[in-house]
Design an enzyme around this catalytic site. Structure first.
Site, PDB file in Angstrom:
ATOM      1  N   ASP A 119       0.817  -1.220   0.000  1.00 20.64           N
ATOM      2  CA  ASP A 119       0.000   0.000   0.000  1.00 20.64           C
ATOM      3  C   ASP A 119       0.850   1.270   0.000  1.00 20.64           C
ATOM      4  O   ASP A 119       0.392   2.331   0.396  1.00 20.64           O
ATOM      5  CB  ASP A 119      -0.951   0.013   1.202  1.00 20.64           C
ATOM      6  CG  ASP A 119      -0.225  -0.190   2.528  1.00 20.64           C
ATOM      7  OD1 ASP A 119       1.021  -0.298   2.536  1.00 20.64           O
ATOM      8  OD2 ASP A 119      -0.914  -0.248   3.566  1.00 20.64           O
ATOM      9  N   LYS A 170       5.459   5.345  18.034  1.00 20.79           N
ATOM     10  CA  LYS A 170       4.941   6.679  17.731  1.00 20.79           C
ATOM     11  C   LYS A 170       5.191   7.636  18.904  1.00 20.79           C
ATOM     12  O   LYS A 170       4.700   7.429  20.007  1.00 20.79           O
ATOM     13  CB  LYS A 170       3.438   6.593  17.446  1.00 20.79           C
ATOM     14  CG  LYS A 170       3.122   5.743  16.214  1.00 20.79           C
ATOM     15  CD  LYS A 170       1.634   5.546  16.045  1.00 20.79           C
ATOM     16  CE  LYS A 170       1.350   4.628  14.860  1.00 20.79           C
ATOM     17  NZ  LYS A 170      -0.088   4.361  14.679  1.00 20.79           N
ATOM     18  N   ASP A 231       1.683   6.793   1.756  1.00 20.15           N
ATOM     19  CA  ASP A 231       0.936   5.646   2.266  1.00 20.15           C
ATOM     20  C   ASP A 231      -0.505   5.795   1.771  1.00 20.15           C
ATOM     21  O   ASP A 231      -1.202   6.752   2.129  1.00 20.15           O
ATOM     22  CB  ASP A 231       0.999   5.654   3.796  1.00 20.15           C
ATOM     23  CG  ASP A 231       0.182   4.540   4.439  1.00 20.15           C
ATOM     24  OD1 ASP A 231      -0.595   3.855   3.725  1.00 20.15           O
ATOM     25  OD2 ASP A 231       0.293   4.359   5.661  1.00 20.15           O
TER      26      ASP A 231
END
Length: 368
Positions: A119, A170, A231
């Site tokens: 993707d 993250k 993305d």
């Protein structure tokens, strides 16, 4: 001890098993890599770029709607490739999917194997990544890209030689943002490393394999390539990626036509006074009516955009119908849906497959 000579043509694994949840409703009937971008299934662009970089053998790791891939691509000979397909019975994660296809690889223990996420749209120099892997003697190499705001991604800091020093989840605070480099979703593994991934259970390369290798002292190399990268996990990103392919901002040898402001497939019908701009794609057997304005959008196979409709930054599914004078702004309309005349759908609205919105049912005031 010197390594054995590497094969001149590395083989590759393409991870195409995800459910594409963030892309729904476009992925209800179609796996994400098979949703058309710039006139062909997105996967076609990845396969064509890999072939242009010298790859000849690719194993597709499939899971969700796995039965769709092989009937379309067959053995890959039409693309100059040899394709094989391996289906996961249960989702195995990125690492588990890689391990699950290992038996189809032909590489020796020290040979490089390319791995791509299904993707990601990128202008990565694939050959440079493989060459860098070989010259640095890495066990695993990662394509890294720099982003202005890395908070939504895992960070991958490197030392002055490009060697990976950590994998950071993250970040939540400014102090945690120690680099703007992120994992861009393309790797080179030595075949022997693939064989160390546990079999028959879910494994995440990001959370388990890479940190584990680093802790064991393995050589993980990062190569920063900040060419085009996107993305395609959300509808807005997917529409933008398709438009960028048509506009020539994202490179692909598989775009079926010249790059420019629009791409109209051969069997589509577009009224003479309709205006198509911004990398808009009109799919096969689709129809665009008189006076319609479509900008930066994708209209899939057999869909109809009636007269006077205005469509911007939107994705219209196969056989969907957009009524006369209807306005779409950043909207997603699922396969077979009907949006009647004189509606306004804006700001990320998603219309489910087969839904029927009557004429004038959704409106926004002029000051919104």
């Amino acid at each position: 001890m010197t390594k054995a000579p590497a094969t001149l043509s590395p083989e590759a694994i393409l991870l195409v098993g995800g459910k594409g949840t963030r892309l729904r409703p476009m992925t209800v009937h179609t796996p994400k890599p098979m949703v058309p971008a710039a006139g062909v299934p997105f996967l076609t662009h990845q396969l064509a770029r890999a072939r242009a970089a010298g790859v000849e053998h690719i194993v597709l790791a499939t899971s969700y709607l796995a039965e769709v891939f092989e009937p379309y691509f067959g053995d890959g000979s039409s693309l100059g490739l040899h394709l094989e397909y391996v289906t996961e019975e249960e989702p195995l994660g990125t690492g588990g999917a890689i391990r699950n296809v290992a038996s189809r690889l032909r590489s020796g223990p020290d040979d490089p194997v390319l791995i791509f996420n299904g993707d990601i749209l990128t202008g990565l120099d694939i050959r440079a990544l493989v060459d860098n892997h070989r010259t640095t003697g890495a066990d695993v190499s990662l394509h890294l890209t720099r982003v202005p705001d890395p908070r939504a991604y895992g960070l991958v800091p490197t030392d002055e030689q490009g060697r990976v020093t950590a994998f950071l989840e993250k970040p939540q605070t400014p102090e945690e943002i120690v680099t703007d480099q992120i994992n861009a979703g393309a790797y080179v593994f030595n075949r022997s490393v693939i064989d160390t991934i546990p079999a028959d259970r879910p494994v995440s390369v990001e959370r388990e394999t890479f940190p584990g290798l680093l802790a064991e002292g393995a050589h993980l190399q990062g190569m920063v390539d900040s060419t085009y990268w996107l993305d395609l996990g959300t509808p807005q990103a997917f529409v933008r990626g398709s438009a960028d392919l048509v506009l020539g901002r994202a490179p692909s040898p598989a775009v079926p036509g010249r790059c420019g402001d629009r791409l109209v497939l051969d069997s589509a019908s577009v009224a003479d006074d309709a205006k198509l701009t911004g990398g808009t794609v009109i799919g096969p057997q689709a129809r665009v009516g008189a006076g319609a304005r479509i900008d930066g959008s994708t209209v899939l196979e057999g869909a109809v955009v009636e007269e006077g409709a205005q469509v911007r930054d939107s994705l219209i599914g196969a056989r969907a119908r957009i009524g006369a004078r209807t306005v779409l702004q950043g909207a997603v309309v699922g396969d077979g849906a009907l949006v009647g005349p004189d509606n306004e759908l804006r700001d990320g609205v998603r219309v489910w497959c087969g839904a029927d919105i009557p004429a004038g049912a959704v409106r926004f005031s002029s000051d919104q």
